[in-house]
Design a protein around this motif. Structure first.
Motif, PDB file in Angstrom:
ATOM      1  N   ASP A 294       0.864  -1.174   0.000  1.00 48.49           N
ATOM      2  CA  ASP A 294       0.000   0.000   0.000  1.00 48.49           C
ATOM      3  C   ASP A 294       0.902   1.225   0.000  1.00 48.49           C
ATOM      4  OD1 ASP A 294      -1.709   2.123   0.585  1.00 48.49           O
ATOM      5  OD2 ASP A 294      -3.025   0.874   1.807  1.00 48.49           O
TER       6      ASP A 294
ATOM      7  N   ALA B 164      -0.042   4.134   2.323  1.00 45.53           N
ATOM      8  CA  ALA B 164       0.205   3.851   3.738  1.00 45.53           C
ATOM      9  C   ALA B 164       1.693   3.935   4.052  1.00 45.53           C
ATOM     10  CB  ALA B 164      -0.331   2.466   4.102  1.00 45.53           C
TER      11      ALA B 164
ATOM     12  N   TYR C 268      -4.060   7.639   9.415  1.00 50.21           N
ATOM     13  CA  TYR C 268      -4.358   7.223   8.039  1.00 50.21           C
ATOM     14  C   TYR C 268      -3.723   5.862   7.754  1.00 50.21           C
ATOM     15  CZ  TYR C 268      -4.327   7.133   2.937  1.00 50.21           C
ATOM     16  OH  TYR C 268      -4.481   6.755   1.633  1.00 50.21           O
ATOM     17  N   ALA C 269      -2.451   5.703   8.119  1.00 51.72           N
ATOM     18  CA  ALA C 269      -1.777   4.425   7.897  1.00 51.72           C
ATOM     19  C   ALA C 269      -2.399   3.321   8.742  1.00 51.72           C
ATOM     20  CB  ALA C 269      -0.287   4.561   8.213  1.00 51.72           C
TER      21      ALA C 269
ATOM     22  N   ARG D 275      -5.372   1.596   7.390  1.00 50.91           N
ATOM     23  CA  ARG D 275      -5.129   0.748   6.227  1.00 50.91           C
ATOM     24  C   ARG D 275      -4.167  -0.397   6.519  1.00 50.91           C
ATOM     25  NH1 ARG D 275      -6.140   4.150   1.406  1.00 50.91           N
ATOM     26  NH2 ARG D 275      -4.661   2.904   0.198  1.00 50.91           N
ATOM     27  N   THR D 276      -3.686  -0.481   7.800  1.00 52.78           N
ATOM     28  CA  THR D 276      -2.657  -1.456   8.157  1.00 52.78           C
ATOM     29  C   THR D 276      -2.956  -2.051   9.530  1.00 52.78           C
ATOM     30  OG1 THR D 276      -1.069  -0.035   7.004  1.00 52.78           O
ATOM     31  CG2 THR D 276      -0.163  -1.809   8.357  1.00 52.78           C
TER      32      THR D 276
END
Length: 298
Positions: free
Chosen positions: A12, A15, A239-240, A243-244
């Motif tokens: 990603d 990310a 934000y990261a 997504r992680t």
């Protein structure tokens, strides 16, 4: 929609870019805190940083017409606000009065171990053997850092405060992850920062005094801490994180001490003692051992 590169590599890119920004800015925060802390008390420094961050994030939220987070997100946002934005910052500011920036970053690096333990108890994920071994190794490293105070700039109180900051980090991360299932990264970061600022309001009087007496360079350092390591870096982290997996993302923070030591040498002319670096390396080794099983499972 994933880019072609993301599909082919499984990475990603957004990310990765977000966490890269986070790590560099968080590393710079240890140096900024060390500099501003010579003129600002721990509580007033945290409040000043959070107020600047909250104003910046609030302005962006207004421009983007960001609504209030949904009700289900508020427990996690409040937990992150009080323990990460609030307790973590005050404890770290205080701890850096008794230890150099590099050593402080090494000790705070134990935070992922605390987070794993908290997740094992609260989220019923269990306490696997690698986690227990990692905890013992990490605390052994912390003990060595404490012993280094006889020959360097650290002290037992500084070690204890940095470990308290690591605990605040752990509670904050574990709280924030479920909140991001219901709120956006901007919502979680903005209102988490606001909650942290409210929690630090008892330091308002000290902040007014420090602003009036501190040199302009120290005040600008507080503004920097609020705009970049707080507003921007906490947003890119959220934000990261959205997504992680939290455990996988936590591993990336291991590079922060390396960046901090380099920046401390460049800007503050201070480097941890060899014994402190050895203890810090054991701290991070303990974190690595504690994550072994989880990484294999992913």
């Amino acid at each position: 929609m994933s880019t072609r590169t993301e599909v082919e590599t499984g990475v990603d890119v957004k990310a990765v870019a977000a966490i890269a920004v986070t790590l560099v800015l968080w590393a710079s925060a240890f140096v900024g805190i060390r500099f501003a802390g010579a003129h600002y008390e721990p509580g007033s420094l945290a409040l000043g940083r959070l107020l600047v961050g909250a104003l910046a994030l609030g302005a962006i939220a207004v421009v983007k017409r960001t609504p209030l987070p949904p009700r289900k997100a508020w427990p996690g946002i409040a937990g992150a606000g009080v323990f990460w934005f609030g307790l973590y910052m005050v404890a770290l500011n205080w701890g850096e009065r008794y230890t150099d920036a590099g050593t402080a970053s090494l000790l705070v690096g134990i935070g992922p171990v605390f987070a794993a333990i908290l997740a094992g108890i609260v989220l019923k994920e269990g306490l696997p053997l690698p986690l227990v071994i990692g905890l013992v190794v990490a605390f052994g490293g912390a003990a060595i850092v404490g012993l280094s105070s006889q020959h360097g700039s650290s002290s037992a109180l500084g070690v204890a405060l940095c470990l308290l900051a690591a605990a605040g980090y752990a509670v904050g991360v574990v709280s924030q992850k479920p909140a991001l299932n219901h709120a956006t990264a901007l919502q979680a970061t903005t209102f988490g920062c606001v909650v942290g600022a409210v929690a630090c309001l008892p330091f308002s009087g000290q902040l007014i005094h420090d602003v009036a007496t501190a040199p302009a360079s120290a005040t600008w350092s507080v503004v920097y801490l609020g705009l970049l390591p707080t507003a921007l870096a906490f947003y890119t982290w959220a934000y990261a994180l959205s997504r992680t997996p939290a455990g996988k993302l936590g591993v990336t923070t291991y590079v922060v001490p390396v960046i901090v030591i380099a920046l401390s040498w460049l800007f503050l002319d201070e480097v941890p003692t060899l014994l402190a670096i050895l203890g810090g390396a054991l701290c991070l080794a303990g974190v690595g051992v504690s994550r072994t099983k989880k990484r294999r499972a992913q």
